[in-house]
Design an enzyme around this catalytic site. Structure first.
Site: not given
Ligand code: DAT
Ligand code: MG
Length: 152
Positions: A12, A52, A115, A118, A129
């Site tokens: 990310k 998302y 975080n 993903h 995805e």
């Protein structure tokens, strides 16, 4: 040899900005997962909304959208037996405070929203995805000589 799975992993914006793209990717590679696709890219709002979609009604959704589109990510397709579950294990729990030491989020994270990584949460999600982020021609099919020492 065990049947392989593919999973989508994103390093990310925080991982790329902090110079942790290499260190985080290394953990997946060291576990034996094979890189089938990889690119540095900026996620636009349309793609972020699709990726998302399951979280659209959550209070953190606007922040999540702003964060994931704020700076480039490294998009990866990782391959191996049980790749989906293994990648999630290497990442650790969503909240870095709950993630165990030794996991990416446990070792490098502090905030739930930042975080670092993903990973798809199920084989069906992974297929969806991977198709969102990669055209079929961008995925590379190859074998590694070392696989005989990694995959039963
Ligand atoms: P994961 O990324 O572990 O699959 P998820 O799918 O539940 O977790 O949520 C997607 C992302 O949304 C997550 O990586 C970080 C963000 N997020 C989840 N819960 C959050 C919360 N309570 N507050 C802020 N961000 C949150
Ligand atoms: Mg998720």
């Amino acid at each position: 040899m065990t049947k392989s799975q593919r999973t989508l992993v994103l390093l990310k914006p925080d991982a790329v900005q902090r110079g942790l793209a290499g260190a985080t990717l290394q953990r997946f590679e060291q576990a034996g997962l094979k890189i089938a696709g990889m690119k540095l890219m900026k996620i636009d709002e349309a793609l972020a909304r699709k990726h998302y979609a399951a979280h659209v009604s959550k209070p953190f959704f606007p922040g999540l959208l702003a964060f994931i589109t704020s700076s480039p990510v490294v998009a990866l397709v990782l391959e191996g037996p049980r790749a989906v579950d293994l990648a999630r294990k290497i990442m650790g729990e969503t909240d870095p405070v709950k993630a165990t030491p030794g996991s990416i989020r446990g070792d490098y994270g502090l905030s739930i929203g930042m975080n670092l990584v993903h990973g798809s949460d199920a084989p069906e999600t992974a297929e969806h995805e991977v198709a969102l982020f990669f055209k079929p021609g961008e995925l590379v099919d190859y074998s590694r000589d070392l696989d005989k020492w990694i995959i039963e």
